[in-house]
Design an enzyme around this catalytic site. Structure first.
Site, PDB file in Angstrom:
ATOM      1  N   CYS A   9      30.584 148.662  84.524  1.00 54.65           N
ATOM      2  CA  CYS A   9      31.718 149.621  84.502  1.00 54.65           C
ATOM      3  C   CYS A   9      31.854 150.483  85.851  1.00 54.65           C
ATOM      4  O   CYS A   9      31.066 151.172  86.170  1.00 54.65           O
ATOM      5  CB  CYS A   9      31.654 150.907  83.327  1.00 54.65           C
ATOM      6  N   VAL A  50      33.172 154.648  78.134  1.00 53.22           N
ATOM      7  CA  VAL A  50      32.152 155.169  78.889  1.00 53.22           C
ATOM      8  C   VAL A  50      32.650 155.525  80.370  1.00 53.22           C
ATOM      9  O   VAL A  50      33.675 154.779  80.654  1.00 53.22           O
ATOM     10  CB  VAL A  50      30.927 154.177  78.898  1.00 53.22           C
ATOM     11  N   GLU A  61      34.952 160.887  80.883  1.00 53.50           N
ATOM     12  CA  GLU A  61      35.925 161.093  82.114  1.00 53.50           C
ATOM     13  C   GLU A  61      35.290 161.389  83.292  1.00 53.50           C
ATOM     14  O   GLU A  61      34.859 162.172  83.790  1.00 53.50           O
ATOM     15  CB  GLU A  61      37.135 161.987  81.894  1.00 53.50           C
TER      16      GLU A  61
HETATM   17  N1  LIG Z   1      39.375 157.358  82.482  1.00 53.86           N
HETATM   18  C1  LIG Z   1      38.196 156.706  82.158  1.00 53.86           C
HETATM   19  C2  LIG Z   1      38.123 155.473  82.011  1.00 53.86           C
HETATM   20  C3  LIG Z   1      36.739 155.035  81.283  1.00 53.86           C
HETATM   21  C4  LIG Z   1      36.861 153.380  81.200  1.00 53.86           C
HETATM   22  O1  LIG Z   1      38.166 152.801  81.096  1.00 53.86           O
HETATM   23  N2  LIG Z   1      35.820 152.743  80.769  1.00 53.86           N
HETATM   24  C5  LIG Z   1      36.004 151.499  80.120  1.00 53.86           C
HETATM   25  C6  LIG Z   1      34.723 150.677  80.944  1.00 53.86           C
HETATM   26  S1  LIG Z   1      34.592 150.259  82.496  1.00 53.86           S
HETATM   27  C7  LIG Z   1      35.865 151.413  78.773  1.00 53.86           C
HETATM   28  O2  LIG Z   1      34.939 152.071  78.325  1.00 53.86           O
HETATM   29  N3  LIG Z   1      36.986 150.735  78.115  1.00 53.86           N
HETATM   30  C8  LIG Z   1      37.111 150.606  76.890  1.00 53.86           C
HETATM   31  C9  LIG Z   1      38.250 150.945  76.422  1.00 53.86           C
HETATM   32  O3  LIG Z   1      39.171 151.337  77.165  1.00 53.86           O
HETATM   33  O4  LIG Z   1      38.371 150.619  75.069  1.00 53.86           O
HETATM   34  C10 LIG Z   1      37.047 157.500  83.093  1.00 53.86           C
HETATM   35  O5  LIG Z   1      37.463 157.668  84.408  1.00 53.86           O
HETATM   36  O6  LIG Z   1      35.897 157.525  82.531  1.00 53.86           O
END
Ligand SMILES: N[C@@H](CCC(=O)N[C@@H](CS)C(=O)NCC(=O)O)C(=O)O
Length: 176
Positions: A9, A50, A61
């Site tokens: 990630c 995450v 975030e």
């Molecule tokens: N806006 C969040 C985005 C985090 C994100 O999209 N993480 C991904 C992994 S790279 C995730 O957990 N995605 C799962 C989902 O969207 O359900 C941040 O900046 O932390």
């Protein structure tokens, strides 16, 4: 401190790099993104995304976590000293989706995109704060998507790779 983390990630990478730059230790809890545990959905509802930092309270975030770590542990600073430059750094991070993220994920999905153009136009070197927020995707564009980076961006990345925090993230990506 505890970090709910996933190696692949790039948002988590922002936090890994920030912790390393500040010399902070955090216990990492690695999760399998393709089989997200129920406790994570409860910890960061409704998506169970995450990264999540636990520093006595739960903070999701990546952009907010970076800001929190910068305030909680101001030295060494990732943000510039001048308030106007600090605001510009935060604005750059806030506009990540428009500046790079949207086209990065469109490229990855095989949708129409201008990832090459966005990389060519990317504002880098404004602050370590903004560089840390963008570099995880640039590393992945080069090492996972096989993109040839524009010379200016390749040179910027080569310089950043001299930092142990960034070299460690390059190693994480190569191990995926
Ligand atoms: N806006 C969040 C985005 C985090 C994100 O999209 N993480 C991904 C992994 S790279 C995730 O957990 N995605 C799962 C989902 O969207 O359900 C941040 O900046 O932390």
């Amino acid at each position: 401190m505890k970090l709910v983390d996933a190696a692949r990630c790039p948002y988590c990478a922002r936090v890994r790099i920030t912790l390393a730059e500040k010399g902070l230790e955090a216990e990492t809890v690695e999760v399998d993104l393709s089989d997200r545990p129920q406790w994570l959905l409860e910890l960061n509802p409704p998506s169970g995304r995450v990264p999540v930092l636990d520093d006595g309270f739960t903070l999701p975030e990546s952009e907010v976590i970076m800001g929190y770590l910068e305030e909680r542990h101001p030295e060494p600073a990732l943000l510039p000293g001048d308030p106007a430059e600090r605001a510009r750094a935060r604005l750059l991070v806030h506009r990540f989706d428009e500046n790079l993220g949207g086209d990065y994920y469109a490229f990855r999905r095989g949708d129409p995109n201008d990832l090459t153009g966005k990389l060519a136009a990317l504002e880098v070197g404004q602050s370590l704060f903004a560089d840390v927020a963008y570099v995880p995707w640039v590393i992945r564009a080069r090492d996972m998507l096989g993109l040839e980076l524009p010379d200016r961006i390749a040179a910027w990345l080569a310089e950043l790779e001299q930092r142990p925090s960034i070299a460690a993230e390059v190693a994480v990506v190569r191990s995926l």
